[in-house]
Design a protein around this motif. Structure first.
Motif, PDB file in Angstrom:
ATOM      1  N   ALA A  27       9.520   6.632  -3.140  1.00 61.07           N
ATOM      2  CA  ALA A  27       8.347   6.483  -2.270  1.00 61.07           C
ATOM      3  C   ALA A  27       7.951   5.020  -2.124  1.00 61.07           C
ATOM      4  O   ALA A  27       7.605   4.568  -1.025  1.00 61.07           O
ATOM      5  N   LEU A  28       8.028   4.268  -3.213  1.00 58.23           N
ATOM      6  CA  LEU A  28       7.694   2.842  -3.147  1.00 58.23           C
ATOM      7  C   LEU A  28       8.679   2.094  -2.252  1.00 58.23           C
ATOM      8  O   LEU A  28       8.269   1.289  -1.409  1.00 58.23           O
ATOM      9  N   VAL A  29       9.963   2.361  -2.419  1.00 57.86           N
ATOM     10  CA  VAL A  29      10.992   1.705  -1.598  1.00 57.86           C
ATOM     11  C   VAL A  29      10.794   2.063  -0.122  1.00 57.86           C
ATOM     12  O   VAL A  29      10.869   1.193   0.755  1.00 57.86           O
ATOM     13  N   ALA A  30      10.488   3.323   0.163  1.00 58.76           N
ATOM     14  CA  ALA A  30      10.270   3.765   1.544  1.00 58.76           C
ATOM     15  C   ALA A  30       9.052   3.091   2.170  1.00 58.76           C
ATOM     16  O   ALA A  30       8.927   3.044   3.399  1.00 58.76           O
ATOM     17  N   LEU A  93      -5.505  -1.468  -3.048  1.00 51.67           N
ATOM     18  CA  LEU A  93      -5.005  -1.785  -1.715  1.00 51.67           C
ATOM     19  C   LEU A  93      -4.854  -0.551  -0.841  1.00 51.67           C
ATOM     20  O   LEU A  93      -5.440  -0.472   0.227  1.00 51.67           O
ATOM     21  N   PHE A  94      -4.056   0.425  -1.272  1.00 54.02           N
ATOM     22  CA  PHE A  94      -3.810   1.628  -0.494  1.00 54.02           C
ATOM     23  C   PHE A  94      -3.143   2.671  -1.378  1.00 54.02           C
ATOM     24  O   PHE A  94      -2.827   2.396  -2.536  1.00 54.02           O
ATOM     25  N   THR A  95      -2.947   3.862  -0.832  1.00 52.44           N
ATOM     26  CA  THR A  95      -2.232   4.911  -1.553  1.00 52.44           C
ATOM     27  C   THR A  95      -1.034   5.353  -0.735  1.00 52.44           C
ATOM     28  O   THR A  95      -0.992   5.194   0.486  1.00 52.44           O
ATOM     29  N   ILE A  96      -0.037   5.887  -1.448  1.00 50.79           N
ATOM     30  CA  ILE A  96       1.182   6.407  -0.851  1.00 50.79           C
ATOM     31  C   ILE A  96       1.317   7.854  -1.312  1.00 50.79           C
ATOM     32  O   ILE A  96       1.191   8.129  -2.512  1.00 50.79           O
TER      33      ILE A  96
END
Length: 99
Positions: A27-30, A93-96
Motif C-alpha cells: 500500500a505504501l509503494v502504491a 499528513l494523510f491516511t492510506i
C-alpha cells in the motif's frame, strides 16, 4: 494527498501485526513511497526530521495506515515498547486504506 519525498525513509509501525507487513508495504509503494526506504520501526532507533512514520491504524484491527512526518527528535531515555520514539514529534499528513 500530500506529495511524498521518495528520498526520505519511512518507518513502519505494525503494532504487533507482522501478518499485515507485506500488505502495508504494498500500500505504501502504491502511494508513492520507495520500497527500499521502508524500514520496520524498532524501539531502539528513530528516524530523522523530515522522515515519515507509517502506522497501522487503529490497533488491534487496523484498516488504514496513518502517515506522519517527523518534525522534531529529542534525546530521551527509552521507555517500554515505545522506546526512543517517545522523543519524536510528528505531524499527521494523510491516511492510506489498508487493502
Amino acid at each position: 494527498m500530500t506529495q511524498v519525498d521518495t528520498a526520505k525513509s519511512v518507518y513502519l509501525f505494525t503494532h504487533g501485526r507482522s501478518d499485515l507487513e507485506t500488505a502495508a508495504t504494498d500500500a505504501l509503494v502504491a502511494n508513492g513511497f520507495t520500497k527500499e526506504k521502508i524500514i520496520s520501526a524498532k524501539a531502539d532507533a528513530v528516524g530523522n526530521v523530515g522522515d515519515y512514520m507509517a502506522m497501522l491504524w487503529m490497533p488491534p484491527t487496523p484498516n488504514q495506515i496513518k502517515i506522519q512526518k517527523i518534525t522534531k527528535v529529542e534525546q530521551v531515555k527509552a521507555e517500554g515498547m515505545i522506546g526512543l520514539w517517545k522523543g519524536v514529534s510528528k505531524e499527521d499528513l494523510f491516511t492510506i486504506p489498508l487493502k
